[in-house]
Scaffold this motif. Structure first.
Motif, PDB file in Angstrom:
ATOM      1  N   VAL A 206     -27.011   4.564 -54.523  1.00 33.12           N
ATOM      2  CA  VAL A 206     -27.967   3.575 -55.007  1.00 33.12           C
ATOM      3  C   VAL A 206     -27.217   2.577 -55.876  1.00 33.12           C
ATOM      4  CG1 VAL A 206     -30.036   3.173 -56.397  1.00 33.12           C
ATOM      5  CG2 VAL A 206     -29.868   5.214 -54.941  1.00 33.12           C
ATOM      6  N   TRP A 207     -27.477   1.285 -55.644  1.00 27.84           N
ATOM      7  CA  TRP A 207     -26.816   0.222 -56.406  1.00 27.84           C
ATOM      8  C   TRP A 207     -27.861  -0.632 -57.108  1.00 27.84           C
ATOM      9  CZ3 TRP A 207     -21.730   0.700 -56.836  1.00 27.84           C
ATOM     10  CH2 TRP A 207     -21.031   1.398 -55.839  1.00 27.84           C
ATOM     11  N   ASN A 208     -27.641  -0.874 -58.384  1.00 25.60           N
ATOM     12  CA  ASN A 208     -28.502  -1.801 -59.111  1.00 25.60           C
ATOM     13  C   ASN A 208     -28.208  -3.231 -58.673  1.00 25.60           C
ATOM     14  OD1 ASN A 208     -27.849   0.278 -61.908  1.00 25.60           O
ATOM     15  ND2 ASN A 208     -29.790   0.215 -60.807  1.00 25.60           N
ATOM     16  N   ASP A 209     -29.259  -4.026 -58.564  1.00 23.44           N
ATOM     17  CA  ASP A 209     -29.083  -5.437 -58.229  1.00 23.44           C
ATOM     18  C   ASP A 209     -28.607  -6.213 -59.445  1.00 23.44           C
ATOM     19  OD1 ASP A 209     -29.993  -5.083 -55.606  1.00 23.44           O
ATOM     20  OD2 ASP A 209     -32.096  -5.339 -56.224  1.00 23.44           O
ATOM     21  N   MET A 210     -27.966  -7.329 -59.206  1.00 27.11           N
ATOM     22  CA  MET A 210     -27.640  -8.229 -60.299  1.00 27.11           C
ATOM     23  C   MET A 210     -28.943  -8.656 -60.963  1.00 27.11           C
ATOM     24  SD  MET A 210     -25.473 -11.782 -60.146  1.00 27.11           S
ATOM     25  CE  MET A 210     -25.122 -12.715 -61.634  1.00 27.11           C
ATOM     26  N   PRO A 211     -29.025  -8.625 -62.275  1.00 21.71           N
ATOM     27  CA  PRO A 211     -30.296  -8.950 -62.941  1.00 21.71           C
ATOM     28  C   PRO A 211     -30.700 -10.399 -62.691  1.00 21.71           C
ATOM     29  CG  PRO A 211     -28.513  -8.832 -64.540  1.00 21.71           C
ATOM     30  CD  PRO A 211     -27.953  -8.339 -63.250  1.00 21.71           C
ATOM     31  N   PRO A 212     -31.998 -10.661 -62.657  1.00 19.07           N
ATOM     32  CA  PRO A 212     -32.452 -12.046 -62.482  1.00 19.07           C
ATOM     33  C   PRO A 212     -32.012 -12.914 -63.651  1.00 19.07           C
ATOM     34  CG  PRO A 212     -34.280 -10.614 -63.093  1.00 19.07           C
ATOM     35  CD  PRO A 212     -33.112  -9.715 -62.814  1.00 19.07           C
ATOM     36  N   ALA A 213     -32.008 -14.210 -63.415  1.00 19.72           N
ATOM     37  CA  ALA A 213     -31.584 -15.157 -64.451  1.00 19.72           C
ATOM     38  C   ALA A 213     -32.409 -14.981 -65.716  1.00 19.72           C
ATOM     39  CB  ALA A 213     -31.710 -16.583 -63.927  1.00 19.72           C
ATOM     40  N   TRP A 214     -31.784 -15.217 -66.854  1.00 18.54           N
ATOM     41  CA  TRP A 214     -32.490 -15.073 -68.131  1.00 18.54           C
ATOM     42  C   TRP A 214     -33.640 -16.066 -68.225  1.00 18.54           C
ATOM     43  CZ3 TRP A 214     -33.038 -11.482 -71.512  1.00 18.54           C
ATOM     44  CH2 TRP A 214     -33.552 -11.769 -72.771  1.00 18.54           C
ATOM     45  N   GLU A 215     -33.393 -17.297 -67.857  1.00 17.76           N
ATOM     46  CA  GLU A 215     -34.439 -18.321 -67.851  1.00 17.76           C
ATOM     47  C   GLU A 215     -34.921 -18.526 -66.417  1.00 17.76           C
ATOM     48  OE1 GLU A 215     -33.111 -21.860 -69.717  1.00 17.76           O
ATOM     49  OE2 GLU A 215     -32.774 -20.899 -71.662  1.00 17.76           O
ATOM     50  N   ARG A 216     -36.211 -18.335 -66.184  1.00 18.60           N
ATOM     51  CA  ARG A 216     -36.787 -18.437 -64.855  1.00 18.60           C
ATOM     52  C   ARG A 216     -38.255 -18.793 -64.982  1.00 18.60           C
ATOM     53  NH1 ARG A 216     -37.777 -12.169 -63.481  1.00 18.60           N
ATOM     54  NH2 ARG A 216     -37.737 -11.393 -65.614  1.00 18.60           N
ATOM     55  N   PRO A 217     -38.909 -19.158 -63.894  1.00 15.71           N
ATOM     56  CA  PRO A 217     -40.325 -19.529 -63.964  1.00 15.71           C
ATOM     57  C   PRO A 217     -41.175 -18.426 -64.586  1.00 15.71           C
ATOM     58  CG  PRO A 217     -39.415 -20.126 -61.828  1.00 15.71           C
ATOM     59  CD  PRO A 217     -38.358 -19.317 -62.537  1.00 15.71           C
ATOM     60  N   TRP A 218     -42.208 -18.847 -65.311  1.00 13.51           N
ATOM     61  CA  TRP A 218     -43.024 -17.885 -66.049  1.00 13.51           C
ATOM     62  C   TRP A 218     -43.634 -16.832 -65.146  1.00 13.51           C
ATOM     63  CZ3 TRP A 218     -48.054 -16.960 -64.856  1.00 13.51           C
ATOM     64  CH2 TRP A 218     -48.714 -17.922 -64.070  1.00 13.51           C
ATOM     65  N   TRP A 219     -43.998 -17.226 -63.922  1.00 13.28           N
ATOM     66  CA  TRP A 219     -44.655 -16.275 -63.037  1.00 13.28           C
ATOM     67  C   TRP A 219     -43.702 -15.170 -62.584  1.00 13.28           C
ATOM     68  CZ3 TRP A 219     -42.538 -16.076 -58.181  1.00 13.28           C
ATOM     69  CH2 TRP A 219     -41.800 -17.200 -57.759  1.00 13.28           C
ATOM     70  N   GLN A 220     -42.400 -15.501 -62.493  1.00 14.12           N
ATOM     71  CA  GLN A 220     -41.421 -14.468 -62.164  1.00 14.12           C
ATOM     72  C   GLN A 220     -41.259 -13.499 -63.333  1.00 14.12           C
ATOM     73  OE1 GLN A 220     -37.756 -16.228 -60.844  1.00 14.12           O
ATOM     74  NE2 GLN A 220     -38.676 -17.142 -59.008  1.00 14.12           N
ATOM     75  N   SER A 221     -41.235 -14.056 -64.545  1.00 15.50           N
ATOM     76  CA  SER A 221     -41.128 -13.186 -65.728  1.00 15.50           C
ATOM     77  C   SER A 221     -42.359 -12.309 -65.883  1.00 15.50           C
ATOM     78  CB  SER A 221     -40.936 -14.037 -66.985  1.00 15.50           C
ATOM     79  OG  SER A 221     -39.724 -14.745 -66.945  1.00 15.50           O
ATOM     80  N   ALA A 222     -43.542 -12.855 -65.554  1.00 18.26           N
ATOM     81  CA  ALA A 222     -44.775 -12.076 -65.674  1.00 18.26           C
ATOM     82  C   ALA A 222     -44.809 -10.942 -64.657  1.00 18.26           C
ATOM     83  CB  ALA A 222     -45.985 -12.986 -65.488  1.00 18.26           C
ATOM     84  N   ARG A 223     -44.247 -11.181 -63.496  1.00 22.61           N
ATOM     85  CA  ARG A 223     -44.263 -10.159 -62.462  1.00 22.61           C
ATOM     86  C   ARG A 223     -43.205  -9.090 -62.700  1.00 22.61           C
ATOM     87  NH1 ARG A 223     -44.248 -12.337 -56.467  1.00 22.61           N
ATOM     88  NH2 ARG A 223     -42.123 -12.973 -57.034  1.00 22.61           N
ATOM     89  N   SER A 224     -42.059  -9.471 -63.271  1.00 26.12           N
ATOM     90  CA  SER A 224     -40.964  -8.524 -63.492  1.00 26.12           C
ATOM     91  C   SER A 224     -40.218  -8.909 -64.765  1.00 26.12           C
ATOM     92  CB  SER A 224     -40.011  -8.525 -62.293  1.00 26.12           C
ATOM     93  OG  SER A 224     -38.987  -7.575 -62.468  1.00 26.12           O
TER      94      SER A 224
END
Length: 421
Positions: A206-224
């Protein structure tokens, strides 16, 4: 008599000491600062946690990892892993600024006596304290598969036994395990010219994905949302609400503690493994024995196929099990009196106090109570503030009554004075 004795000087012990010193408690800290990071990890490894989730904790938040990095010309940015050597140096810098002098001697025995505790150092000195915080890290809890136990250390070691892998240059090594320790160890071995394979029980790595960008659209942050344990709401809950985690039913906590954030490799080590390391997933070691030139491993696959292989050395990167019976520094009568959970770890209250009044626990040993965050540096922030509150409450409820009676023949130490900063 000290108000608090902190046993252990890793991220949890140093953070507890920083909060206790700020609260004006008289305390003494024992242990080699950042010992696991300095003595039990090979050079070239990186911190799996994000830099912003790897701070030691002081009440004012002054001595963060990013402050240390800025002062020393290092990078502390999201999705840029920190070398373990730099993290160890950060811990020493934190201790210098936020913690009273650390005594590097080892505490070999801790016993309960009326009014508190007596601790014995490796050279025989005895100290008195009304409360104790055990922050002994992971080393007492090393786990090696049953089939490998009993073989000579020249043939089988645990991954935490190595601060240097040079002895394996040009040799054949088999690494057991499928988590970050196994995969990064294997990558380092391959890169220095060792013939290395990874043998894992899981059907696939199992491999962890590269983390999403620190700054991103609010809806992406709300979902994850970002969290100290990775993106996602489950990780956020484990990371940011350990106090609420403890309120879950015991069976639920046990299941999550045993399964959440299981063995996985960091995204930045995947290519290094896949291009250079032989991987044998779905294999479990059933027996092992010494043979001329090394070790023979007998394995069985998920479909029942039996296989044997020979190797010069086995490194078991098989983690740790935080069982109460492995706390060897506790006097038998104290250790035996502690209430335990079904997994063998000690039961702790909402302020990390064990079933024995005045004995507080921190770190991996509390993961079954407070969740997966306690397996990572990130959990030190919640632990330190909450535990010290519990210590202060305990001290208020049990007024001091002079010095603790010491066993016959003991030598008393000087009375402690409060630390002022």
């Amino acid at each position: 008599m000290y108000d608090l004795l902190v046993v252990g000087a890793g991220p949890y012990g140093l953070s507890i000491a920083a909060h206790a010193a700020s609260a004006g408690l008289s305390l003494k800290v024992f242990g080699r600062p950042m010992a696991s990071w300095r003595d039990h990890m090979p050079g070239g490894m990186f911190l799996k946690s994000e830099p912003w989730a790897s701070n030691l904790s002081d009440p004012a938040g002054r001595w963060r990892l990013d402050v240390y990095c800025a002062e020393n010309g290092l990078t502390a940015r999201h999705a840029h892993p920190i070398p373990v050597e730099a993290f160890a140096e950060y811990g020493l810098w934190f201790a210098k600024h936020a913690v009273p002098d650390v005594d590097e001697r080892v505490i070999t025995r801790l016993a309960s006596v009326p009014g508190g505790f007596v601790a014995v150092t490796e050279d025989g000195q005895e100290l008195q304290a009304r409360t104790v915080a055990l922050a002994v890290g992971v080393m007492p809890f090393i786990e090696v598969p049953q089939a490998l136990r009993g073989l000579h250390p020249a043939l089988v070691t645990h991954s935490s036994h190595h601060s240097d892998l040079d002895q394996f240059r040009g040799k054949d090594v088999t690494v057991i395990g499928g988590g970050q320790a196994a995969l990064e160890t294997a990558a380092l071995l391959a890169e220095q010219g060792t013939r290395v394979r990874v043998l894992a029980r899981a059907d696939r790595l199992v491999w962890n994905d590269m983390p999403p960008a620190w700054e991103r659209p609010w809806w992406q942050s709300a979902r994850s949302p970002h969290s100290g344990l990775g993106p996602g709401w489950k990780n956020w809950f484990y990371s940011e609400r350990p106090g609420l985690f403890r309120r879950l039913p015991e069976s639920t906590r046990a299941r999550i503690a045993a399964t959440a954030l299981g063995p996985a490799g960091a995204w930045w080590v995947r290519d290094r493994v896949e291009r250079a390391v032989e991987v044998l997933p779905g294999h479990e070691v059933t027996a092992a024995c010494a043979v001329p030139g090394g070790v023979r491993l007998d394995t069985v696959s998920r479909d029942g196929a039996v296989r044997s292989l020979e190797t010069e050395h086995v490194i078991a990167a098989t983690g740790f099990k935080a069982r109460c019976d492995r706390l060897g520094l506790l006097a038998p009568e104290l250790r035996g009196a502690l209430a335990t959970l079904p997994d063998g770890s000690p039961e702790v209250g909402h302020t990390f106090e064990s079933s024995h009044p005045g004995l507080f626990l921190a770190g991996l040993v509390t993961a079954a109570g407070f969740g997966p965050a306690m397996r990572f540096v990130h959990g030190a922030t919640f632990t330190a503030s909450t535990l010290v509150q519990g210590v202060r409450r305990r001290l208020r409820s049990t007024p001091a009554h002079g010095t603790v009676p010491l066993p016959t023949g003991a030598t008393r130490t000087e009375t402690a004075t409060p630390v002022t900063r």
